[in-house]
Design a protein around this motif. Sequence first.
Motif, mmCIF file in Angstrom:
data_model
loop_
_atom_site.group_PDB
_atom_site.id
_atom_site.type_symbol
_atom_site.label_atom_id
_atom_site.label_comp_id
_atom_site.label_asym_id
_atom_site.label_seq_id
_atom_site.Cartn_x
_atom_site.Cartn_y
_atom_site.Cartn_z
ATOM 1 N N ARG A 10 0.857 -1.187 0.000
ATOM 2 C CA ARG A 10 0.000 0.000 0.000
ATOM 3 C C ARG A 10 0.891 1.234 0.000
ATOM 4 O O ARG A 10 1.886 1.280 0.720
ATOM 5 N N LEU A 15 -0.188 9.886 4.146
ATOM 6 C CA LEU A 15 0.167 9.519 5.523
ATOM 7 C C LEU A 15 1.251 10.475 6.034
ATOM 8 O O LEU A 15 1.863 11.190 5.242
ATOM 9 N N SER A 41 16.608 -6.249 15.379
ATOM 10 C CA SER A 41 15.534 -5.528 16.060
ATOM 11 C C SER A 41 15.343 -4.131 15.470
ATOM 12 O O SER A 41 14.241 -3.593 15.496
ATOM 13 N N ALA A 44 13.185 -4.609 12.514
ATOM 14 C CA ALA A 44 11.848 -4.986 12.994
ATOM 15 C C ALA A 44 11.092 -3.759 13.486
ATOM 16 O O ALA A 44 9.888 -3.629 13.255
ATOM 17 N N GLY A 45 11.814 -2.849 14.136
ATOM 18 C CA GLY A 45 11.179 -1.624 14.606
ATOM 19 C C GLY A 45 10.684 -0.775 13.453
ATOM 20 O O GLY A 45 9.598 -0.193 13.509
ATOM 21 N N ILE A 47 9.794 -1.954 10.540
ATOM 22 C CA ILE A 47 8.632 -2.642 9.968
ATOM 23 C C ILE A 47 7.391 -2.382 10.826
ATOM 24 O O ILE A 47 6.299 -2.188 10.298
ATOM 25 N N MET A 48 7.573 -2.346 12.147
ATOM 26 C CA MET A 48 6.420 -2.085 13.022
ATOM 27 C C MET A 48 5.777 -0.736 12.705
ATOM 28 O O MET A 48 4.573 -0.565 12.851
ATOM 29 N N ARG A 49 6.588 0.194 12.255
ATOM 30 C CA ARG A 49 6.055 1.520 11.927
ATOM 31 C C ARG A 49 5.179 1.508 10.674
ATOM 32 O O ARG A 49 4.312 2.357 10.508
ATOM 33 N N LYS A 51 3.654 -1.417 9.338
ATOM 34 C CA LYS A 51 3.137 -2.785 9.189
ATOM 35 C C LYS A 51 1.832 -2.852 8.408
ATOM 36 O O LYS A 51 1.505 -3.887 7.829
ATOM 37 N N GLU A 52 1.085 -1.745 8.340
ATOM 38 C CA GLU A 52 -0.181 -1.758 7.597
ATOM 39 C C GLU A 52 0.057 -1.641 6.087
ATOM 40 O O GLU A 52 -0.865 -1.843 5.305
ATOM 41 N N LEU A 53 1.264 -1.268 5.697
ATOM 42 C CA LEU A 53 1.520 -0.986 4.281
ATOM 43 C C LEU A 53 2.280 -2.096 3.575
ATOM 44 O O LEU A 53 2.322 -2.131 2.352
ATOM 45 N N VAL A 54 2.933 -2.978 4.336
ATOM 46 C CA VAL A 54 3.872 -3.904 3.709
ATOM 47 C C VAL A 54 3.465 -5.357 3.918
ATOM 48 O O VAL A 54 2.598 -5.670 4.728
ATOM 49 N N ASP A 55 4.119 -6.220 3.147
ATOM 50 C CA ASP A 55 4.005 -7.660 3.313
ATOM 51 C C ASP A 55 5.392 -8.140 3.743
ATOM 52 O O ASP A 55 6.384 -7.792 3.106
ATOM 53 N N VAL A 56 5.484 -8.908 4.822
ATOM 54 C CA VAL A 56 6.787 -9.304 5.354
ATOM 55 C C VAL A 56 6.865 -10.819 5.458
ATOM 56 O O VAL A 56 5.942 -11.458 5.944
#
Lengths: 99, 110
Positions: A10, A15, A41, A44-45, A47-49, A51-56
């Motif tokens: 996305r 945003l 980590s 990972a941090g 990606i947490m920001r 996480k609604e936009l990506v596929d991991v």
Amino acid sequence: MPYFRITLMRSAIGLPSKTHGVLAALGLKKRMATVYHPVSSSVAGQIMRIKELVDVKEVEHAMTKDEMRAARRPDPGYYVEKRDAKVRREREGVEGLAV
Amino acid sequence: MFGPFRLTNPLSGGLLWKIPWRLSRHQKYRHRERLRRVDGIVATLDTALARQGESMKRVERWKLEMPTEGEMLPKDKYTVFDRKVKRYRKGIHKLPKWTRVSQRLNPPGF
């Protein structure tokens, strides 16, 4: 060494600019772009920001851009005999075994 | 009659761009899919870090505080607290960028 395979699904249009910043830091410039980052980590941090936009996915090896391109390319359905003598031998071997 | 320049109320000028007050069942379905996708990503991060022998405060906190899609009440899944609305709830599709933000918790008692 395991990697995160991150694909931007996305867009971050509209945003907050921090979200755009995280995408830029991960090297995601447009939708459906895929990048590999080692599992840590700090990644990972990030990606947490977003996480609604990506596929991991967690994968064992990172692929280069050329490798990803080659993986997408469909089988041409033919091979040049002169160039691919090895392929031909293999195929014949398999057929010979089958018969 | 048809096409991009048809005479409908929203298109014939003025500010008439209505958002229905509730979600359709297909919107709800896609919303649940999105929630589950985010749950999956958090689980992926958690297992990948655990395999490395690492852990992360942000992931731990998310797991502790945020309900997964299965644990959420329908009320929290499809509506959101708003102090300006009668009975303090509005459809989650009224939330700006609602398909790209995580909105799972609401004030207790509302």
